[in-house]
Design an enzyme around this catalytic site. Structure first.
Site, PDB file in Angstrom:
ATOM      1  N   CYS A  83      -1.224  -4.163  10.923  1.00 45.30           N
ATOM      2  CA  CYS A  83      -0.282  -4.287   9.818  1.00 45.30           C
ATOM      3  C   CYS A  83       0.887  -5.151  10.284  1.00 45.30           C
ATOM      4  O   CYS A  83       1.468  -4.890  11.342  1.00 45.30           O
ATOM      5  CB  CYS A  83       0.209  -2.912   9.386  1.00 45.30           C
ATOM      6  SG  CYS A  83       1.564  -2.977   8.171  1.00 45.30           S
TER       7      CYS A  83
ATOM      8  N   ASP B 237      -5.545  -1.768  11.777  1.00 42.05           N
ATOM      9  CA  ASP B 237      -6.412  -1.643  10.608  1.00 42.05           C
ATOM     10  C   ASP B 237      -7.843  -1.915  11.063  1.00 42.05           C
ATOM     11  O   ASP B 237      -8.099  -2.890  11.775  1.00 42.05           O
ATOM     12  CB  ASP B 237      -6.020  -2.652   9.522  1.00 42.05           C
ATOM     13  CG  ASP B 237      -4.627  -2.412   8.972  1.00 42.05           C
ATOM     14  OD1 ASP B 237      -4.274  -1.236   8.745  1.00 42.05           O
ATOM     15  OD2 ASP B 237      -3.889  -3.397   8.769  1.00 42.05           O
TER      16      ASP B 237
ATOM     17  N   HIS C 217      -4.654  -6.887   4.865  1.00 45.27           N
ATOM     18  CA  HIS C 217      -6.109  -6.930   4.690  1.00 45.27           C
ATOM     19  C   HIS C 217      -6.544  -8.170   3.895  1.00 45.27           C
ATOM     20  O   HIS C 217      -7.470  -8.887   4.290  1.00 45.27           O
ATOM     21  CB  HIS C 217      -6.591  -5.685   3.945  1.00 45.27           C
ATOM     22  CG  HIS C 217      -6.231  -4.383   4.577  1.00 45.27           C
ATOM     23  ND1 HIS C 217      -4.935  -3.928   4.660  1.00 45.27           N
ATOM     24  CD2 HIS C 217      -6.998  -3.413   5.136  1.00 45.27           C
ATOM     25  CE1 HIS C 217      -4.928  -2.738   5.252  1.00 45.27           C
ATOM     26  NE2 HIS C 217      -6.168  -2.408   5.552  1.00 45.27           N
TER      27      HIS C 217
ATOM     28  N   SER D  31       0.798  -1.229   0.000  1.00 43.32           N
ATOM     29  CA  SER D  31       0.000   0.000   0.000  1.00 43.32           C
ATOM     30  C   SER D  31       0.831   1.280   0.000  1.00 43.32           C
ATOM     31  O   SER D  31       0.474   2.250  -0.675  1.00 43.32           O
ATOM     32  CB  SER D  31      -0.962   0.002   1.188  1.00 43.32           C
ATOM     33  OG  SER D  31      -0.253  -0.087   2.408  1.00 43.32           O
TER      34      SER D  31
ATOM     35  N   GLY E 170      -3.352   6.767   4.552  1.00 46.13           N
ATOM     36  CA  GLY E 170      -2.539   7.334   3.492  1.00 46.13           C
ATOM     37  C   GLY E 170      -3.315   7.599   2.222  1.00 46.13           C
ATOM     38  O   GLY E 170      -2.766   7.527   1.120  1.00 46.13           O
TER      39      GLY E 170
END
Length: 271
Positions: free
Chosen positions: A178, A185, A217, A81, A247
């Protein structure tokens, strides 16, 4: 390359010129090895919303939009990501003659990184509406047992109900970490199934058990899917999670046993 070699959790200079080389692919294979016999584990899509998407038109005037990326779950690689954020930042001062020119370039670069066909759809900044979740919210139920890490033994069938069901459940209580930075998350997870009625309290307990789990995820969704498929043995199954953004990006993986069960992508209030 391993995820430890990525830019996650590291101080980084943000590129101001077009930089497709920052894209960092991560193989899906290692996380899927133990689910090789699970039907549908690589069937579905990963949708990403890109909220910080800007470029220059032919008059050097900044343009903005919201993007929706669609990455097939069959792709050999997902895209890390932070590298995707840096890639889109690198387009901020790049001139495109049209939106289609931007779309074509992004699709080419992301498809190359994922080694699969990736698509990009653009939305005006005020046109991607917020949806309300559909189905039965299970967050007010009281689990019989709580665990601090994923425990598939929590999942139970409803011993008092022998009839088959076709039900969509959802919970806003999904939390994981994460695996690189340890940052939390947050997400809403939807579970649709047909088959013997599940014990909804047990499903909530199982979702809550992810609160200290380290996983990307996509990997969390596939683990949820695999554990339900193996332990509750539904005839059909869909697991779809809509994660909050970080972000300027949010990630929304969906896995299905039957492609006819693929939902339309949505954006929820927390996104």
């Amino acid at each position: 390359m391993s995820v430890e070699q990525s830019l996650l959790g590291k101080e980084t200079e943000y590129p101001t010129t077009y930089s497709p080389s920052v894209l960092f692919p991560i193989s899906r294979d290692a996380a899927r090895e133990k689910y090789a016999q699970i039907e549908g584990i690589s069937q579905g899509k990963d949708w990403w919303h890109v909220f910080e998407l800007s470029w220059l038109n032919s008059d050097n005037i900044p343009q903005v939009a919201i993007g929706r990326i669609t990455l097939p779950a069959t792709s050999p690689y997902l895209i890390e990501s932070k590298s995707l954020k840096l890639y889109f930042n690198s387009l901020n001062f790049h001139v495109f003659a049209s939106k289609q020119e931007l779309i074509d370039l992004v699709e080419k670069d992301l498809s190359q990184a994922a080694n699969a066909k990736v698509s990009l759809e653009l939305f005006d900044v005020d046109s991607l509406e917020i949806s309300k979740p559909s189905g039965m919210c299970i967050d007010d139920l009281k689990p019989e047992r709580l665990e601090s890490h994923p425990d598939a033994s929590l999942l139970k069938l409803d011993a008092n109900e022998q009839h088959d069901a076709d039900v969509t459940l959802y919970s806003h209580l999904l939390r994981s970490n994460c695996p690189v930075t340890g940052q939390p998350d947050w997400g809403t997870v939807f579970i649709r199934y047909t088959g013997r009625k599940h014990c909804y309290r047990s499903i909530l307990a199982y979702i809550i058990s992810y609160r200290q789990h380290n996983g990307f995820h996509e990997q969390c969704v596939e683990q949820i899917y695999a554990d339900i498929w193996k332990n509750l043995q539904p005839e059909k199954l869909m697991v779809y999670a809509t994660y909050t953004r970080r972000g300027g990006l949010d990630i929304n993986p969906c896995r299905v046993s039957d492609l006819s069960w693929m939902p339309n992508p949505i954006r929820l209030a927390r996104q």
